[in-house]
Design a protein around this motif. Sequence first.
Motif, PDB file in Angstrom:
ATOM      1  N   MET A  73       0.826  -1.201   0.000  1.00 11.24           N
ATOM      2  CA  MET A  73       0.000   0.000   0.000  1.00 11.24           C
ATOM      3  C   MET A  73       0.866   1.259   0.000  1.00 11.24           C
ATOM      4  O   MET A  73       0.519   2.271  -0.613  1.00 11.24           O
ATOM      5  CB  MET A  73      -0.925  -0.026   1.225  1.00 11.24           C
ATOM      6  CG  MET A  73      -2.064   0.961   1.193  1.00 11.24           C
ATOM      7  SD  MET A  73      -3.095   0.763   2.665  1.00 11.24           S
ATOM      8  CE  MET A  73      -4.086  -0.649   2.187  1.00 11.24           C
ATOM      9  N   CYS A  74       2.000   1.220   0.700  1.00 16.77           N
ATOM     10  CA  CYS A  74       2.910   2.374   0.712  1.00 16.77           C
ATOM     11  C   CYS A  74       3.383   2.697  -0.697  1.00 16.77           C
ATOM     12  O   CYS A  74       3.446   3.869  -1.103  1.00 16.77           O
ATOM     13  CB  CYS A  74       4.108   2.082   1.617  1.00 16.77           C
ATOM     14  SG  CYS A  74       3.720   1.950   3.369  1.00 16.77           S
ATOM     15  N   TRP A  75       3.737   1.673  -1.446  1.00 20.71           N
ATOM     16  CA  TRP A  75       4.182   1.859  -2.834  1.00 20.71           C
ATOM     17  C   TRP A  75       3.050   2.460  -3.667  1.00 20.71           C
ATOM     18  O   TRP A  75       3.253   3.397  -4.443  1.00 20.71           O
ATOM     19  CB  TRP A  75       4.634   0.513  -3.403  1.00 20.71           C
ATOM     20  CG  TRP A  75       5.079   0.567  -4.837  1.00 20.71           C
ATOM     21  CD1 TRP A  75       5.570   1.649  -5.516  1.00 20.71           C
ATOM     22  CD2 TRP A  75       5.073  -0.515  -5.765  1.00 20.71           C
ATOM     23  NE1 TRP A  75       5.877   1.310  -6.820  1.00 20.71           N
ATOM     24  CE2 TRP A  75       5.589  -0.014  -6.996  1.00 20.71           C
ATOM     25  CE3 TRP A  75       4.720  -1.851  -5.683  1.00 20.71           C
ATOM     26  CZ2 TRP A  75       5.726  -0.830  -8.120  1.00 20.71           C
ATOM     27  CZ3 TRP A  75       4.858  -2.657  -6.802  1.00 20.71           C
ATOM     28  CH2 TRP A  75       5.345  -2.138  -7.993  1.00 20.71           C
ATOM     29  N   ALA A  76       1.828   1.942  -3.491  1.00 19.10           N
ATOM     30  CA  ALA A  76       0.686   2.448  -4.252  1.00 19.10           C
ATOM     31  C   ALA A  76       0.401   3.911  -3.906  1.00 19.10           C
ATOM     32  O   ALA A  76       0.097   4.724  -4.803  1.00 19.10           O
ATOM     33  CB  ALA A  76      -0.546   1.591  -3.977  1.00 19.10           C
ATOM     34  N   ILE A  77       0.498   4.267  -2.625  1.00 22.51           N
ATOM     35  CA  ILE A  77       0.270   5.659  -2.211  1.00 22.51           C
ATOM     36  C   ILE A  77       1.298   6.575  -2.878  1.00 22.51           C
ATOM     37  O   ILE A  77       0.961   7.653  -3.386  1.00 22.51           O
ATOM     38  CB  ILE A  77       0.359   5.789  -0.681  1.00 22.51           C
ATOM     39  CG1 ILE A  77      -0.841   5.110  -0.008  1.00 22.51           C
ATOM     40  CG2 ILE A  77       0.422   7.263  -0.256  1.00 22.51           C
ATOM     41  CD1 ILE A  77      -0.718   5.011   1.499  1.00 22.51           C
ATOM     42  N   TRP A  78       2.548   6.157  -2.887  1.00 20.27           N
ATOM     43  CA  TRP A  78       3.610   6.976  -3.480  1.00 20.27           C
ATOM     44  C   TRP A  78       3.352   7.207  -4.967  1.00 20.27           C
ATOM     45  O   TRP A  78       3.472   8.330  -5.462  1.00 20.27           O
ATOM     46  CB  TRP A  78       4.963   6.301  -3.258  1.00 20.27           C
ATOM     47  CG  TRP A  78       6.126   7.122  -3.736  1.00 20.27           C
ATOM     48  CD1 TRP A  78       6.873   6.933  -4.854  1.00 20.27           C
ATOM     49  CD2 TRP A  78       6.642   8.299  -3.115  1.00 20.27           C
ATOM     50  NE1 TRP A  78       7.848   7.897  -4.962  1.00 20.27           N
ATOM     51  CE2 TRP A  78       7.728   8.750  -3.901  1.00 20.27           C
ATOM     52  CE3 TRP A  78       6.308   9.001  -1.962  1.00 20.27           C
ATOM     53  CZ2 TRP A  78       8.465   9.877  -3.582  1.00 20.27           C
ATOM     54  CZ3 TRP A  78       7.047  10.126  -1.637  1.00 20.27           C
ATOM     55  CH2 TRP A  78       8.104  10.555  -2.442  1.00 20.27           C
ATOM     56  N   LYS A  79       2.969   6.144  -5.683  1.00 19.58           N
ATOM     57  CA  LYS A  79       2.665   6.286  -7.106  1.00 19.58           C
ATOM     58  C   LYS A  79       1.466   7.209  -7.314  1.00 19.58           C
ATOM     59  O   LYS A  79       1.472   8.064  -8.203  1.00 19.58           O
ATOM     60  CB  LYS A  79       2.368   4.896  -7.715  1.00 19.58           C
ATOM     61  CG  LYS A  79       3.603   4.028  -7.919  1.00 19.58           C
ATOM     62  CD  LYS A  79       3.228   2.641  -8.394  1.00 19.58           C
ATOM     63  CE  LYS A  79       2.624   2.661  -9.785  1.00 19.58           C
ATOM     64  NZ  LYS A  79       3.622   2.986 -10.819  1.00 19.58           N
ATOM     65  N   GLY A  80       0.444   7.052  -6.472  1.00 18.20           N
ATOM     66  CA  GLY A  80      -0.738   7.892  -6.603  1.00 18.20           C
ATOM     67  C   GLY A  80      -0.454   9.354  -6.327  1.00 18.20           C
ATOM     68  O   GLY A  80      -0.949  10.245  -7.032  1.00 18.20           O
ATOM     69  N   LEU A  81       0.352   9.627  -5.298  1.00 17.75           N
ATOM     70  CA  LEU A  81       0.669  11.016  -4.946  1.00 17.75           C
ATOM     71  C   LEU A  81       1.551  11.673  -6.004  1.00 17.75           C
ATOM     72  O   LEU A  81       1.373  12.850  -6.335  1.00 17.75           O
ATOM     73  CB  LEU A  81       1.357  11.058  -3.580  1.00 17.75           C
ATOM     74  CG  LEU A  81       0.455  10.796  -2.369  1.00 17.75           C
ATOM     75  CD1 LEU A  81       1.277  10.732  -1.089  1.00 17.75           C
ATOM     76  CD2 LEU A  81      -0.615  11.882  -2.244  1.00 17.75           C
ATOM     77  N   ARG A  82       2.496  10.928  -6.532  1.00 20.22           N
ATOM     78  CA  ARG A  82       3.358  11.494  -7.582  1.00 20.22           C
ATOM     79  C   ARG A  82       2.537  11.838  -8.823  1.00 20.22           C
ATOM     80  O   ARG A  82       2.724  12.889  -9.437  1.00 20.22           O
ATOM     81  CB  ARG A  82       4.463  10.497  -7.946  1.00 20.22           C
ATOM     82  CG  ARG A  82       5.548  10.365  -6.888  1.00 20.22           C
ATOM     83  CD  ARG A  82       6.630   9.420  -7.349  1.00 20.22           C
ATOM     84  NE  ARG A  82       7.256   9.911  -8.575  1.00 20.22           N
ATOM     85  CZ  ARG A  82       7.986   9.135  -9.382  1.00 20.22           C
ATOM     86  NH1 ARG A  82       8.148   7.852  -9.094  1.00 20.22           N
ATOM     87  NH2 ARG A  82       8.542   9.639 -10.458  1.00 20.22           N
ATOM     88  N   ALA A  83       1.603  10.957  -9.168  1.00 20.48           N
ATOM     89  CA  ALA A  83       0.746  11.229 -10.319  1.00 20.48           C
ATOM     90  C   ALA A  83      -0.165  12.421 -10.039  1.00 20.48           C
ATOM     91  O   ALA A  83      -0.409  13.248 -10.913  1.00 20.48           O
ATOM     92  CB  ALA A  83      -0.089   9.991 -10.637  1.00 20.48           C
ATOM     93  N   GLU A  84      -0.636  12.535  -8.822  1.00 20.41           N
ATOM     94  CA  GLU A  84      -1.512  13.654  -8.455  1.00 20.41           C
ATOM     95  C   GLU A  84      -0.762  14.976  -8.537  1.00 20.41           C
ATOM     96  O   GLU A  84      -1.309  15.999  -8.962  1.00 20.41           O
ATOM     97  CB  GLU A  84      -2.036  13.435  -7.035  1.00 20.41           C
ATOM     98  CG  GLU A  84      -3.132  14.389  -6.617  1.00 20.41           C
ATOM     99  CD  GLU A  84      -4.476  14.059  -7.232  1.00 20.41           C
ATOM    100  OE1 GLU A  84      -5.411  14.850  -7.048  1.00 20.41           O
ATOM    101  OE2 GLU A  84      -4.578  13.029  -7.924  1.00 20.41           O
ATOM    102  N   ARG A  85       0.512  14.974  -8.163  1.00 18.52           N
ATOM    103  CA  ARG A  85       1.329  16.186  -8.267  1.00 18.52           C
ATOM    104  C   ARG A  85       1.477  16.627  -9.714  1.00 18.52           C
ATOM    105  O   ARG A  85       1.476  17.816 -10.018  1.00 18.52           O
ATOM    106  CB  ARG A  85       2.727  15.908  -7.688  1.00 18.52           C
ATOM    107  CG  ARG A  85       2.796  15.954  -6.172  1.00 18.52           C
ATOM    108  CD  ARG A  85       3.070  17.358  -5.684  1.00 18.52           C
ATOM    109  NE  ARG A  85       4.362  17.861  -6.158  1.00 18.52           N
ATOM    110  CZ  ARG A  85       4.757  19.110  -6.038  1.00 18.52           C
ATOM    111  NH1 ARG A  85       3.951  20.008  -5.495  1.00 18.52           N
ATOM    112  NH2 ARG A  85       5.941  19.491  -6.473  1.00 18.52           N
ATOM    113  N   ARG A  86       1.592  15.650 -10.632  1.00 18.73           N
ATOM    114  CA  ARG A  86       1.771  15.990 -12.042  1.00 18.73           C
ATOM    115  C   ARG A  86       0.470  16.421 -12.689  1.00 18.73           C
ATOM    116  O   ARG A  86       0.488  17.029 -13.720  1.00 18.73           O
ATOM    117  CB  ARG A  86       2.368  14.798 -12.797  1.00 18.73           C
ATOM    118  CG  ARG A  86       3.842  14.557 -12.479  1.00 18.73           C
ATOM    119  CD  ARG A  86       4.446  13.634 -13.522  1.00 18.73           C
ATOM    120  NE  ARG A  86       3.908  12.281 -13.402  1.00 18.73           N
ATOM    121  CZ  ARG A  86       4.447  11.333 -12.663  1.00 18.73           C
ATOM    122  NH1 ARG A  86       5.512  11.594 -11.938  1.00 18.73           N
ATOM    123  NH2 ARG A  86       3.953  10.130 -12.630  1.00 18.73           N
TER     124      ARG A  86
END
Length: 548
Positions: free
Chosen positions: A535-548
């Motif tokens: 889940m930590c990995w998924a959160i990181w991917k989601g947040l990075r995409a949200e920033r972009r």
Amino acid sequence: MSDTTGGDQGIPAPEGASQIIETEYEIGQHNIDGKVGPFGFDIHNPVFLISGLSIVAFVFYTLALPDQAGALFSWLFGAVTKGFDWFFLGAANIFVLFCLLLIVTPVGSVRLGGAEATPDYGYVGWFAMLFAAGMGIGLMFFGVLEPVYHMAVSEPLGVPSPFDADGNLIPENVEAAKRMGLAATIFHWGLHPWAIYAVVALSLALFTYNKGLPLTIRSAFYPILGERVWGWWGHVIDILAVFATLFGLATSLGFGAQQANAGLNHVFGVPITPSAQVVLITLITAVATVSVLRGLDGGVKLLSEVNMGLAALLLVFVLLAGPTLVILTDFGKGLGAYLTELVPLSMPVGREDTGFVQGWTSFYWAWWISWSPFVGMFIARVSRGRTVREFVTCVLIIPSLVCVLWMAVFGGVAIDQVLSDPVSSPVKAQVIDSYNPPLSLFAMLEGLPLSAITSVIGIVLVIVFFVTSSDSGSLVIDTITAGGKVDAPVPQRVFWCIFEGAVAIVLLLSAGGLASLQSMVISTGLPFTVVLLLMCWAIWKGLRAERR
């Protein structure tokens, strides 16, 4: 969009549902209509059916073969705590470091609900609800027990007990043991558990509010699994979440039943027997069921407000009736000791205090992980509009400070009573000499004025915590098994409420008793730890995409 997993039974989206296009991956809108089946149950996917049938089978197996089941549970507890203690400690450290990373990196500026979202609650109301999430049967059960036990018996990090083998006080050991007793207790109730809750809460909030996905555990894995999350991969994740939550709640209900029974015996002479505890669980589950039928506002919200007032009243009374200056001093010393000893207590390897690590820390981390869907969903639902940085900082700090204060007050008074009167202290008799955890709170209150009244308040608090945990827990499990729907049929929620009590009863009646409850928490917490790490990995991917 319907399921596209190529044959898996998926979760259909309603006709005309909007499509969410994300900068890194495309997410189909999967707000679930579901199908109402027999008895008013939402049977839109296999999660409810598999989870429900498995729990029913488990209940019948444990009732039919209690000795065999007890032996199995005992073996599970030893095998998992001894074989995977390093894994639990290492994973919990990763969750803390991950939360700190979110605070200091640019992704912390992402706002839950979108850039224009505003908080649903002001700071005072939000902090109060975070405080409510931090309270529970555990604080009532362990608030006195744990500081005294770690000071005098478990010897964390090898710090020696202030008592010799004959029970005589060793003055030169007192300060170090007292300091470590508070530090070890705060360690179990501070940053690590709240980092676990923050990870789950953030994943639910991010993928529900920002990505438009259902409020369920599987949604967090869309960045990793894509459309397969609506098939069997997602079903397995949600089923694991149901099992972890159910057994985590059942353990809390078992603790609550034993403590309520001990309090009733202490005040009114009610016998301490498994039958009495079964009656207590049955009656309180019935009250929780009525609370379910009354709905969120008329049931659990009202009871939670009553409980919060009583808990605050009891906390203030113990602080003022006890050695107030000593307690406040110990609060500062305990917090300082926790920060000093945080790294040594967190080390997953090279430890000599294996009894403390395996019997306490491993169990606690598995218990918190089991509770994480329950607490995480509650936190997510009240945190829309906060930035990730603000969210993680407050979720880590506010509830941790509340737990530290509670343990410092109740544990500080109990430690003072033990050290001031080591010969005839009721707390020493119940915690150190005979180890009777359910009576530890009432033994401490016995040494303060108005003990008859405060003991009754303590019993009421345990019972109402019992009811609100069962009611809220059934809501969370119901939401998961309904694929993220927050308005699933009431009969389904009643089903889970009843079976939470049933699981607690059959585990208490098995040969292992409360140890069986702890064994199932450890066993279900182990695979769900893997879920949280991913889940930590998924959160990181989601947040990075949200920033972009």
